[in-house]
Design a protein around this motif. Structure first.
Motif, PDB file in Angstrom:
ATOM      1  N   GLN A   6       1.310  -0.961   0.202  1.00  0.00           N
ATOM      2  CA  GLN A   6      -0.020  -0.212   0.038  1.00  0.00           C
ATOM      3  C   GLN A   6       0.544   1.256   0.282  1.00  0.00           C
ATOM      4  N   PRO A   7       1.427   1.976  -1.323  1.00  0.00           N
ATOM      5  CA  PRO A   7       1.657   2.831  -1.252  1.00  0.00           C
ATOM      6  C   PRO A   7       2.056   4.408  -0.349  1.00  0.00           C
ATOM      7  N   GLU A   8       0.273   3.858   0.444  1.00  0.00           N
ATOM      8  CA  GLU A   8       0.612   5.960   0.635  1.00  0.00           C
ATOM      9  C   GLU A   8      -0.281   5.223   1.748  1.00  0.00           C
ATOM     10  N   THR A  24      -1.251  -3.010  -4.292  1.00  0.00           N
ATOM     11  CA  THR A  24      -0.557  -3.692  -5.206  1.00  0.00           C
ATOM     12  C   THR A  24      -0.282  -4.984  -4.709  1.00  0.00           C
ATOM     13  N   TYR A  25      -0.477  -6.243  -5.875  1.00  0.00           N
ATOM     14  CA  TYR A  25       0.537  -7.155  -5.335  1.00  0.00           C
ATOM     15  C   TYR A  25       1.214  -7.920  -5.611  1.00  0.00           C
ATOM     16  N   SER A  26       2.236  -9.678  -4.582  1.00  0.00           N
ATOM     17  CA  SER A  26       2.516 -10.502  -5.865  1.00  0.00           C
ATOM     18  C   SER A  26       2.538 -11.760  -5.301  1.00  0.00           C
ATOM     19  N   VAL A  27       1.641 -12.570  -5.598  1.00  0.00           N
ATOM     20  CA  VAL A  27       1.293 -13.890  -5.305  1.00  0.00           C
ATOM     21  C   VAL A  27       1.906 -14.943  -5.995  1.00  0.00           C
ATOM     22  N   GLN A  71      -1.701  -4.832 -14.065  1.00  0.00           N
ATOM     23  CA  GLN A  71      -1.025  -4.506 -13.379  1.00  0.00           C
ATOM     24  C   GLN A  71      -0.769  -4.692 -11.510  1.00  0.00           C
ATOM     25  N   THR A  72      -1.117  -5.956 -11.881  1.00  0.00           N
ATOM     26  CA  THR A  72      -1.199  -6.763  -9.823  1.00  0.00           C
ATOM     27  C   THR A  72      -1.809  -5.104  -8.991  1.00  0.00           C
ATOM     28  N   SER A  73      -2.906  -5.348  -9.002  1.00  0.00           N
ATOM     29  CA  SER A  73      -3.243  -4.116  -8.517  1.00  0.00           C
ATOM     30  C   SER A  73      -5.102  -4.063  -8.003  1.00  0.00           C
ATOM     31  N   LEU A  88      -8.254   3.673   8.662  1.00  0.00           N
ATOM     32  CA  LEU A  88      -6.935   2.672   8.284  1.00  0.00           C
ATOM     33  C   LEU A  88      -7.987   1.644   7.196  1.00  0.00           C
ATOM     34  N   TYR A  89      -7.503   1.598   6.475  1.00  0.00           N
ATOM     35  CA  TYR A  89      -7.826   0.945   5.205  1.00  0.00           C
ATOM     36  C   TYR A  89      -6.977  -0.358   5.061  1.00  0.00           C
ATOM     37  N   PHE A  90      -6.629  -2.004   5.314  1.00  0.00           N
ATOM     38  CA  PHE A  90      -6.234  -2.389   5.002  1.00  0.00           C
ATOM     39  C   PHE A  90      -6.188  -3.863   3.597  1.00  0.00           C
ATOM     40  N   CYS A  91      -5.328  -3.698   2.868  1.00  0.00           N
ATOM     41  CA  CYS A  91      -5.265  -4.266   1.432  1.00  0.00           C
ATOM     42  C   CYS A  91      -4.515  -6.280   1.532  1.00  0.00           C
TER      43      CYS A  91
END
Lengths: 116, 117
Positions: A6-8, A24-27, A71-73, A88-91
């Motif tokens: 979460q870049p921000e 963005t993610y990587s799996v 874009q893996t987003s 507060l938001y969590f991905c």
């Protein structure tokens, strides 16, 4: 390695304006993606998930998220922000390591501040 | 009421003491999880359990012990508390359904704020 970014740390938006919280993610396996919200002094609440199907997922409180494989987003969006959306938001992404364990990997969180 | 509860909600202890955080869920969910939440780290998994008597380490298990003798309870023990274990601890649970194409989201308790002096 599987991860979520979460870049921000914080997103500021005026009430009534559209909002976007980025993820963005990587799996290593299929991307099962989630958004959770945390209000002050509370536990996390599930907002929405993408498992398969339509790239646009609709969830609670008028939120939606768009899955973009190239874009893996998996950005969280809402057409018109409310002051009460401040939280507060969590991905999160399903952790495929170790088999069917239902584990999640969480991002570091983005604080959404909606100004009246 | 049905749901997932944690106790105590707030705890202050001293370095070296043993502390146990309790978690109870009424859904008969198979999976239960313990996380810690720290600024800049998000949520990190400490331990998880797939069923009664089945537990496994997460990302940050050192200094913690868990047990799960009953499906509904999943206590977390800090055997000898350290200041670095000052954190907010969340318990979560989810139903089974790890097959491809299905997933049951996790439900979180209200958290325990632990301070180690």
């Amino acid at each position: 390695a599987q991860s979520v970014a979460q870049p921000e740390d914080q997103v500021n938006v005026a009430e009534g304006n559209p909002l976007t919280v980025k993820c963005t993610y990587s799996v290593s396996g299929n991307p099962y993606l989630f958004w959770y919200v945390q209000y002050p002094n509370r536990g996390l609440q599930f907002l929405l998930k993408y498992i398969t199907g339509d790239n646009l997922v609709k969830g609670s409180y008028g939120f939606e998220a768009e899955f973009n494989k190239s874009q893996t987003s998996f950005h969280l969006k809402k057409p018109s922000a409310l002051v009460s959306d401040s939280a507060l938001y969590f991905c999160a992404v399903r952790d495929w390591g170790g088999g069917a364990t239902n584990k999640l990997i969480f991002g570091t969180g983005t604080l959404l501040a909606v100004q009246p | 009421d049905a749901g997932i509860t944690q106790s105590p909600r707030y705890k202050i202890t001293e370095t070296g003491r043993q502390v146990t955080l309790m978690c109870h869920q009424t859904w008969s969910h198979s999976y239960m999880f313990w996380y810690r939440q720290d600024l800049g780290h998000g949520l990190r998994l400490i331990y998880y359990s797939a069923a009664a008597d089945i537990t496994d380490k997460g990302e940050v298990p050192d200094g913690y012990v868990v047990s799960r003798s009953k499906t509904e309870n999943f206590p977390l023990t800090l055997e000898s508390a350290t200041r670095s274990q000052t954190s907010v601890y969340f318990c979560a649970s989810s139903g089974s359904g790890g097959a491809v194409g299905s997933y049951n989201e996790q439900f979180f308790g209200p958290g325990t704020r632990l301070t180690v002096l």
